[in-house]
Write a protein that holds these residues in place. Structure first.
Motif, PDB file in Angstrom:
ATOM      1  N   ARG A 475      25.415 -41.615  -4.102  1.00 37.23           N
ATOM      2  CA  ARG A 475      24.168 -40.804  -2.790  1.00 37.23           C
ATOM      3  C   ARG A 475      23.643 -40.362  -4.078  1.00 37.23           C
ATOM      4  O   ARG A 475      23.623 -39.067  -4.649  1.00 37.23           O
ATOM      5  CB  ARG A 475      24.822 -39.550  -2.130  1.00 37.23           C
ATOM      6  N   LEU A 476      22.073 -40.427  -4.645  1.00 30.10           N
ATOM      7  CA  LEU A 476      21.396 -39.571  -4.963  1.00 30.10           C
ATOM      8  C   LEU A 476      19.984 -40.276  -4.761  1.00 30.10           C
ATOM      9  O   LEU A 476      19.261 -40.910  -4.375  1.00 30.10           O
ATOM     10  CB  LEU A 476      21.371 -40.211  -7.005  1.00 30.10           C
ATOM     11  N   SER A 477      19.259 -38.850  -5.377  1.00 35.20           N
ATOM     12  CA  SER A 477      18.012 -38.807  -4.823  1.00 35.20           C
ATOM     13  C   SER A 477      16.976 -37.839  -5.626  1.00 35.20           C
ATOM     14  O   SER A 477      17.443 -36.966  -6.837  1.00 35.20           O
ATOM     15  CB  SER A 477      17.123 -37.746  -3.568  1.00 35.20           C
ATOM     16  N   GLY A 478      15.710 -38.609  -6.288  1.00 30.79           N
ATOM     17  CA  GLY A 478      15.448 -37.458  -7.836  1.00 30.79           C
ATOM     18  C   GLY A 478      13.414 -38.345  -7.790  1.00 30.79           C
ATOM     19  O   GLY A 478      13.040 -39.392  -6.826  1.00 30.79           O
ATOM     20  N   ALA A 486      12.482 -40.360 -12.722  1.00 32.21           N
ATOM     21  CA  ALA A 486      13.159 -39.921 -10.948  1.00 32.21           C
ATOM     22  C   ALA A 486      14.493 -39.709 -11.077  1.00 32.21           C
ATOM     23  O   ALA A 486      15.520 -39.298 -10.449  1.00 32.21           O
ATOM     24  CB  ALA A 486      13.141 -41.262  -9.489  1.00 32.21           C
ATOM     25  N   ALA A 487      15.169 -40.489 -12.502  1.00 27.54           N
ATOM     26  CA  ALA A 487      16.689 -40.321 -12.322  1.00 27.54           C
ATOM     27  C   ALA A 487      16.836 -39.099 -13.808  1.00 27.54           C
ATOM     28  O   ALA A 487      17.899 -38.983 -12.996  1.00 27.54           O
ATOM     29  CB  ALA A 487      18.195 -41.564 -13.247  1.00 27.54           C
ATOM     30  N   ALA A 488      16.569 -38.524 -14.428  1.00 28.10           N
ATOM     31  CA  ALA A 488      16.217 -37.509 -14.950  1.00 28.10           C
ATOM     32  C   ALA A 488      16.069 -36.327 -13.572  1.00 28.10           C
ATOM     33  O   ALA A 488      16.454 -35.012 -14.651  1.00 28.10           O
ATOM     34  CB  ALA A 488      14.532 -37.113 -16.148  1.00 28.10           C
ATOM     35  N   HIS A 489      16.177 -35.950 -12.687  1.00 25.70           N
ATOM     36  CA  HIS A 489      15.891 -35.306 -11.947  1.00 25.70           C
ATOM     37  C   HIS A 489      16.662 -35.170 -10.390  1.00 25.70           C
ATOM     38  O   HIS A 489      16.516 -34.559  -9.874  1.00 25.70           O
ATOM     39  CB  HIS A 489      13.767 -34.936 -11.601  1.00 25.70           C
TER      40      HIS A 489
END
Length: 660
Positions: A475-478, A486-489
């Motif tokens: 579960r990831l959100s950026g 987006a992955a970096a945040h």
């Protein structure tokens, strides 16, 4: 007697009707005679004013106007016609015509149908412009959206001599200059309708060639054939079609073929935002029905994958609505990389465009896994979509994928991928993803579950030294306008659980750096296995940093725990695994195992600091005590205990891991 008395009154009524009809006929005859004798040049101003009001721009008839009304087929000819641009476009002209002749069929007009028996245009010059705001000089609606598409009436005889069409479209980055002709010459075969020209589309060379059947004796009951050829840079579109009822362009059908380096390049031609793809070659049958464009029998290849199905685009809305039902019998998994701004594989036999190959080389040089191509949010906001896609088989050499299916919905800049399903050789990945492009910065969210998978499938090592079930929850959100940003945040969590399995005993002993027993088992080629009691890895993501809350790998002889993190911005990992024996061991090095480097190519090593210290203590003990004391630092009393696997797995289950 009564019957005889009625006849005189009936005769008077007949005489009155006869006189009335005669008077009306005389009035009509006098009116027609007057119209036939009138100097129509005096009416050029009122006619121009009427046309100006209807077209919402200045229309001027500068030349002679001749009208012939005394016929069942009346006609009119006007010369030097000028149609100006709308006020926002300045003083230029939308169109000029040296001479225009129009003839209609009066009986059809009385039945409420317009039929043009003749339409002849000499030296027409049409200049069409659209600015960056979307305002177009060919929009004659005056700001009121038409209820239905424009329909040309049937034309029996259509002639164009020495015409030109010029288009400057800032919205599509298009400049075009072409010639139009469709003329009949005595003693020669009837010439076809022809329009051909060149220009630039989005900075690339553009060529259009449109031809149709002869425009003589065209019947509204017989389809009118045409063909079109478009070249825009490396994109090529060819079509062969018909207009069932000439010239009702709200309905036509055609067989088309298209090929090019990227389907997204069709945006400037179609104004439909399609995804980035590898080079494609597709065919299909297109039909227009008013505001609906439908393609059936779609077939061909995109990259190294086949594609088939049907799609439609409904216009006349705030945003076009794309509906598609697509299937691939064999999907090459790396073709999907272009959807996210990456590039397919570039090996021998792979299908990739020059631009995508350059992206692949750059990512390889930078040792990047996550593409950094900026997402065009304006295109996403310009379209609504309902798409289903199914892959009956998936070719992915490094992943145990077998098939997949997905449903995609796009509404006002909010893209939902739900459900998403990937079938593995053993197991399944299911979940959803969302891209919210409604705000200033897009937000990407993923929620995926891995169930029923096997360690030996995901970590294919020769001899299968590692087996067991594995499941996971991501579960990831950026925020970010590219996959990398987006992955970096990213914020969220990743849980990986293996509730049990087996590991080759030699590898388990080496996990605790038990030199004597581990190497002995390897050298003897012993294939004995020990149980994996459980394995749990728990990561929390904060601003692109995935930190391990805990890493536990509990086997029969060794308990290994770890720590570390994954930097999604720099795409680097740094892990440290410390193994502890549960049984007394001789000659055990206190050296944690390390996994460090880029995500694409991490390096496994041993942390030598403690080994050096361990050796130093051994030398010191040998000097001050007995030689046997030098062995003491390498003894492990085996005090490690079993991990609380039940509690660990229960905790993972409570946090969303799909544990049964």
């Amino acid at each position: 007697m009564r019957l005889c008395n009625l006849w005189p009154g009936q005769a008077r009524a007949d005489r009155i009707l006869t006189w009335t009809a005669g008077c009306l006929a005389a009035v009509v005859a006098l009116a027609l005679l007057g119209l036939a004798l009138v100097d129509w040049n005096l009416a050029r101003g009122p006619i121009g004013g009427f046309a100006s009001a209807r077209l919402h721009r200045t229309v001027v008839l500068d030349g002679p106007l001749r009208v012939h009304l005394w016929s069942l087929k009346p006609w009119a000819t006007a010369e030097n016609i000028r149609i100006g641009d709308p006020a926002w476009a300045g003083p230029d002209q939308t169109a000029t015509v040296q001479r225009l002749t129009v003839q209609i069929e009066l009986l059809s007009l009385l039945r409420g149908q317009i039929v043009l028996l003749r339409l002849e245009a000499d030296q027409p010059v049409i200049r069409l412009r659209r600015d960056a705001l979307g305002r177009a000089t060919w929009d004659f609606s005056g700001g009121v959206a038409p209820k239905r598409p424009f329909r040309m009436p049937p034309i029996r005889h259509f002639q164009i001599s020495d015409g030109r069409l010029q288009i400057v479209d800032a919205a599509r980055h298009l400049r075009f200059d072409g010639a139009i002709s469709a003329a009949e010459r005595p003693g020669e075969p009837n010439r076809r309708f022809e329009m051909a020209g060149d220009g630039r589309l989005n900075g690339e060379p553009f060529h259009l060639a449109l031809t149709g059947g002869p425009l003589l004796n065209v019947s509204a009951d017989h389809p009118y054939p045409f063909e079109a050829h478009v070249r825009a840079g490396a994109t090529q579109v060819d079509a062969l079609g018909v207009v069932p009822k000439p010239f009702d362009m709200a309905r036509f059908s055609l067989d088309l073929s298209a090929q090019g380096p990227d389907l997204a390049d069709l945006y400037d031609l179609t104004r439909v935002a399609l995804p980035n793809t590898p080079p494609y070659r597709l065919t299909g049958h297109l039909e227009r029905r008013d505001r609906l464009y439908a393609i059936t029998g779609l077939a061909g290849r995109v990259g190294d994958s086949d594609l088939a199905g049907q799609l439609s685009v409904e216009t006349g809305r705030a945003r076009p609505l794309l509906k598609a039902d697509l299937v691939s019998r064999s999907l090459d998994f790396d073709d999907l990389a272009t959807l996210f701004g990456g590039a397919p594989a570039r090996g021998r036999g792979e299908t990739v465009s020059a631009a995508q190959a350059a992206v692949g080389r750059r990512m390889a040089a930078e040792r990047r896994l996550l593409p950094d191509t900026t997402l065009n949010v304006e295109k996403i906001r310009s379209l609504d979509a309902e798409v289903t896609f199914r892959a009956d088989s998936i070719h992915a050499p490094n992943l145990p994928l077998r098939s997949g299916a997905v449903r995609i919905g796009l509404d006002r800049g909010l893209l939902n991928v739900d459900p998403l399903s990937l079938q593995l050789a053993q197991g399944r990945v299911a979940g959803s993803a969302q891209l919210d492009a409604r705000g200033a910065v897009p937000v990407t969210t993923v929620d995926l579950r891995l169930t029923g998978a096997r360690l030996e499938q995901l970590i294919p090592i020769q001899g299968r030294p590692l087996t067991g079930a594995v499941l996971s929850r991501v579960r990831l959100s950026g925020e970010g306008d590219s996959v990398h940003r987006a992955a970096a945040h990213a914020h969220g969590e990743i849980l990986v659980v293996s509730p049990g399995g087996e590991i080759r005993e030699a590898f388990a002993e080496l996990l605790g750096v038990n030199v004597t027993r581990g190497l002995g088992l390897l050298w003897s080629k012993d294939q004995g296995v020990v149980p994996i009691r459980c394995a749990v890895a728990d990561f929390r993501a904060v601003n692109g940093q995935l930190s391990a809350n805990q890493i536990v790998f509990d086997t029969g002889p060794v308990l290994a725990t770890g720590s570390g993190r994954i930097d999604l911005d720099r795409e680097r990992i740094d892990f440290r695994i410390q193994g502890r024996s549960k049984q007394p061991r001789l000659v055990r090095a206190l050296a944690p195992i390390t996994v460090r480097g880029s995500i694409l190519s991490p390096k496994i090593g041993v942390e030598t600091g403690k080994v050096v210290a361990q050796g130093g203590i051994s030398v010191l003990l040998a000097a001050v005590a007995t030689p046997l004391a030098a062995v003491l630092p390498f003894l492990d009393p085996g005090l490690a205990k079993d991990a609380a696997c039940g509690a660990l797995i229960a905790e993972a289950q409570g946090r969303g891991a799909p544990v049964r």
